[in-house]
Design a protein around this motif. Sequence first.
Motif, PDB file in Angstrom:
ATOM      1  N   THR A  32       0.822  -1.211   0.000  1.00  0.00           N
ATOM      2  CA  THR A  32       0.000   0.000   0.000  1.00  0.00           C
ATOM      3  C   THR A  32       0.856   1.261   0.000  1.00  0.00           C
ATOM      4  O   THR A  32       2.086   1.200   0.123  1.00  0.00           O
ATOM      5  CB  THR A  32      -0.904   0.056   1.253  1.00  0.00           C
ATOM      6  N   SER A  33       0.187   2.404  -0.072  1.00  0.00           N
ATOM      7  CA  SER A  33       0.896   3.685  -0.019  1.00  0.00           C
ATOM      8  C   SER A  33       1.133   4.139   1.424  1.00  0.00           C
ATOM      9  O   SER A  33       1.656   5.226   1.643  1.00  0.00           O
ATOM     10  CB  SER A  33       0.116   4.743  -0.807  1.00  0.00           C
ATOM     11  N   SER A  34       0.766   3.312   2.419  1.00  0.00           N
ATOM     12  CA  SER A  34       1.261   3.524   3.799  1.00  0.00           C
ATOM     13  C   SER A  34       2.014   2.248   4.197  1.00  0.00           C
ATOM     14  O   SER A  34       1.549   1.473   5.028  1.00  0.00           O
ATOM     15  CB  SER A  34       0.142   3.884   4.779  1.00  0.00           C
ATOM     16  N   PRO A  35       3.187   2.047   3.576  1.00  0.00           N
ATOM     17  CA  PRO A  35       3.866   0.740   3.605  1.00  0.00           C
ATOM     18  C   PRO A  35       4.311   0.292   4.997  1.00  0.00           C
ATOM     19  O   PRO A  35       4.441  -0.915   5.217  1.00  0.00           O
ATOM     20  CB  PRO A  35       5.082   0.948   2.690  1.00  0.00           C
ATOM     21  N   SER A  36       4.516   1.228   5.929  1.00  0.00           N
ATOM     22  CA  SER A  36       4.984   0.809   7.259  1.00  0.00           C
ATOM     23  C   SER A  36       3.866   0.168   8.071  1.00  0.00           C
ATOM     24  O   SER A  36       4.085  -0.256   9.208  1.00  0.00           O
ATOM     25  CB  SER A  36       5.577   1.998   8.012  1.00  0.00           C
ATOM     26  N   MET A  37       2.672   0.116   7.501  1.00  0.00           N
ATOM     27  CA  MET A  37       1.550  -0.553   8.168  1.00  0.00           C
ATOM     28  C   MET A  37       1.133  -1.809   7.407  1.00  0.00           C
ATOM     29  O   MET A  37       0.071  -2.376   7.679  1.00  0.00           O
ATOM     30  CB  MET A  37       0.369   0.425   8.287  1.00  0.00           C
ATOM     31  N   MET A  39       0.423  19.789   5.834  1.00  0.00           N
ATOM     32  CA  MET A  39       0.691  18.605   5.013  1.00  0.00           C
ATOM     33  C   MET A  39       0.931  17.411   5.929  1.00  0.00           C
ATOM     34  O   MET A  39       1.716  17.515   6.874  1.00  0.00           O
ATOM     35  CB  MET A  39       1.950  18.874   4.193  1.00  0.00           C
ATOM     36  N   ILE A  40       0.232  16.320   5.686  1.00  0.00           N
ATOM     37  CA  ILE A  40       0.467  15.112   6.494  1.00  0.00           C
ATOM     38  C   ILE A  40       0.867  13.962   5.578  1.00  0.00           C
ATOM     39  O   ILE A  40       0.560  13.962   4.384  1.00  0.00           O
ATOM     40  CB  ILE A  40      -0.773  14.718   7.331  1.00  0.00           C
ATOM     41  N   ASP A  41       1.550  12.985   6.131  1.00  0.00           N
ATOM     42  CA  ASP A  41       2.005  11.847   5.333  1.00  0.00           C
ATOM     43  C   ASP A  41       0.881  10.808   5.234  1.00  0.00           C
ATOM     44  O   ASP A  41      -0.184  10.944   5.837  1.00  0.00           O
ATOM     45  CB  ASP A  41       3.277  11.248   5.955  1.00  0.00           C
ATOM     46  N   THR A  42       1.157   9.756   4.493  1.00  0.00           N
ATOM     47  CA  THR A  42       0.113   8.763   4.191  1.00  0.00           C
ATOM     48  C   THR A  42      -0.328   7.982   5.438  1.00  0.00           C
ATOM     49  O   THR A  42      -1.508   7.661   5.576  1.00  0.00           O
ATOM     50  CB  THR A  42       0.626   7.782   3.132  1.00  0.00           C
ATOM     51  N   HIS A  43       0.621   7.662   6.331  1.00  0.00           N
ATOM     52  CA  HIS A  43       0.265   6.891   7.540  1.00  0.00           C
ATOM     53  C   HIS A  43      -0.581   7.750   8.479  1.00  0.00           C
ATOM     54  O   HIS A  43      -1.605   7.314   9.000  1.00  0.00           O
ATOM     55  CB  HIS A  43       1.532   6.426   8.261  1.00  0.00           C
ATOM     56  N   ALA A  51       7.021  11.288  -0.741  1.00  0.00           N
ATOM     57  CA  ALA A  51       6.811  12.452  -1.611  1.00  0.00           C
ATOM     58  C   ALA A  51       5.953  12.137  -2.839  1.00  0.00           C
ATOM     59  O   ALA A  51       5.157  12.974  -3.264  1.00  0.00           O
ATOM     60  CB  ALA A  51       8.164  13.024  -2.039  1.00  0.00           C
ATOM     61  N   GLU A  52       6.104  10.929  -3.400  1.00  0.00           N
ATOM     62  CA  GLU A  52       5.362  10.596  -4.623  1.00  0.00           C
ATOM     63  C   GLU A  52       3.856  10.714  -4.412  1.00  0.00           C
ATOM     64  O   GLU A  52       3.141  11.292  -5.235  1.00  0.00           O
ATOM     65  CB  GLU A  52       5.702   9.168  -5.076  1.00  0.00           C
ATOM     66  N   LEU A  87       2.101  19.078  -5.174  1.00  0.00           N
ATOM     67  CA  LEU A  87       3.146  19.878  -4.525  1.00  0.00           C
ATOM     68  C   LEU A  87       4.252  18.972  -4.027  1.00  0.00           C
ATOM     69  O   LEU A  87       3.988  17.837  -3.621  1.00  0.00           O
ATOM     70  CB  LEU A  87       2.583  20.603  -3.300  1.00  0.00           C
ATOM     71  N   GLU A  88       5.458  19.511  -3.999  1.00  0.00           N
ATOM     72  CA  GLU A  88       6.583  18.805  -3.366  1.00  0.00           C
ATOM     73  C   GLU A  88       6.526  19.046  -1.863  1.00  0.00           C
ATOM     74  O   GLU A  88       6.488  20.203  -1.444  1.00  0.00           O
ATOM     75  CB  GLU A  88       7.914  19.394  -3.849  1.00  0.00           C
ATOM     76  N   PRO A  89       6.555  18.007  -1.053  1.00  0.00           N
ATOM     77  CA  PRO A  89       6.630  18.268   0.389  1.00  0.00           C
ATOM     78  C   PRO A  89       7.948  18.927   0.752  1.00  0.00           C
ATOM     79  O   PRO A  89       8.961  18.730   0.086  1.00  0.00           O
ATOM     80  CB  PRO A  89       6.526  16.889   1.029  1.00  0.00           C
ATOM     81  N   GLU A  90       7.898  19.712   1.815  1.00  0.00           N
ATOM     82  CA  GLU A  90       9.088  20.418   2.263  1.00  0.00           C
ATOM     83  C   GLU A  90      10.091  19.437   2.869  1.00  0.00           C
ATOM     84  O   GLU A  90       9.715  18.461   3.499  1.00  0.00           O
ATOM     85  CB  GLU A  90       8.680  21.437   3.313  1.00  0.00           C
TER      86      GLU A  90
END
Length: 470
Positions: free
Chosen positions: A308-313, A389-393, A423-424, A432-435
């Motif tokens: 998945t796009s939250s791979p650590s889970m 901005m938050i990440d996928t997880h 980032a992808e 947008l590119e994340p900072e």
Amino acid sequence: MRYISTRGGMSPRGFREILLEGLATDGGLAMPESYPRYEAPDLARLRKLKYRDLAFDILSRYIDDIPAADLKRLIDATYTAEVFGSDDITPLKTLEPGLHILQLSNGPTLAFKDVALQLLGNLFEYVLAENHGELNILGATSGDTGSAAEYAMRGKRGVRVFMLSPHGKMSPFQTAQMYSLTDPNIFNIAIKGVFDDCQDIVKQVSNDAEFKRRHHIGTVNSINWARVAAQIVYYFKGYFAATTLDTQQVSFAVPSGNFGNILAGHIARMMGLPIRKLILATNENNVLDEFFRTGRYRPRGSSEVHQTSSPSMDISKASNFERFVFDLTGRDAALLRTLWQSVDGGGEFRLADTPLLGKMPGFGFLSGTSTHADRIATIRSVYQRYGVMIDTHTADGVKVGLACREPGVPLICLETAQPVKFAEVIKDALGLEPECPANCRELAQLPQRAEVMGADAAAVKQYVHDHCVS
Ligand SMILES: *Cc1c(COP(=O)(O)O)cnc(C)c1O
């Protein structure tokens, strides 16, 4: 404080005796004999403390076989503004009144695992120096865990890390983070294969008891008790930051995989922290959501695991879950053994077949599943509404947390990684590119090194042997 096994077959041990172990001697997991309790007057006292002092207050109840002054020094050296970006260590960001993000990912690898692993590195170094011991950590990673372990152990005396990763299969960011380390005690081994090949090699090496003993092989996986203990602290920190009164209740939303993070929340609640709900969020790998909704625990086969796009889970079973079920049974090791007999045999269990179903509501869990589409939608709406901005997880946690939110109860969503690590997906969601935080900006420029090898346990053993000067 002494530690017992969830399966009842280990004589009680001190913290130092379980620190370097993975499993308990009987195949169970180490648990404190009891949970220290904080009552209302204690909470009033803790509320005033800085992160380091709060950490010492809580951890010294679980770690009483390291002299207090030494433990204090190790904690003070771990939780610094230099390593975690601010003296708050885990700052609270308020999106709107009653809705917060607890930022756990300001450490060196930009994921929450740093909070526990940075302390573990200092504890390992201390205990090994006192015992004149050494430890060679062998692990497999698909990204987050390996880098957090390497950044925790780099430069530590008595410790070497041999980390296997799938050659060419990690994100460019994760690859750069790991392979740019030049510390002489860090060994990156890039295996020509997939993550499962790396994990199989670790298992094969670990099954060779003689090799393991002679080379002082150990692990730092998520079942390590000290990691869980270190994570209890930020539930208290988050609670105090989001409330003004010690009687107020809050709920936490936790993006979950191996059940390590939310287990620490469960323990904080058992210790007396006024937590109303622990809201567990899974991605498409929803074995835990299934359990909390239906009472059925059915670990998946590895072929059933979704990428998945939250791979650590992305997990097939939750390695810390046994610790929660131990509490759920009222610490009935015999019942726990029966349940895990079927789990370890590749089976499942159902609470409906046990006396436990009626006990569940007392533990305050809610749960839900978040999909790729949910992640994208949540990343977008949080950015549009709050400019954050938050990440996928984290998005999985926010999605499920909002679905379970109750009026009048502050909701604290745990941020487990920074968006730049994924980032992808952020670019897909926001265009947008994340900072990039300061400590990672130069990462892409640094030279990288890793030993590339075939998926061959014998070759890995030879490499470990050649690089351990015993
Ligand atoms: C490890 C990890 C998780 C899952 O945490 P568990 O303790 O395994 O439940 C969630 N998000 C991120 C970014 C992680 O690295």
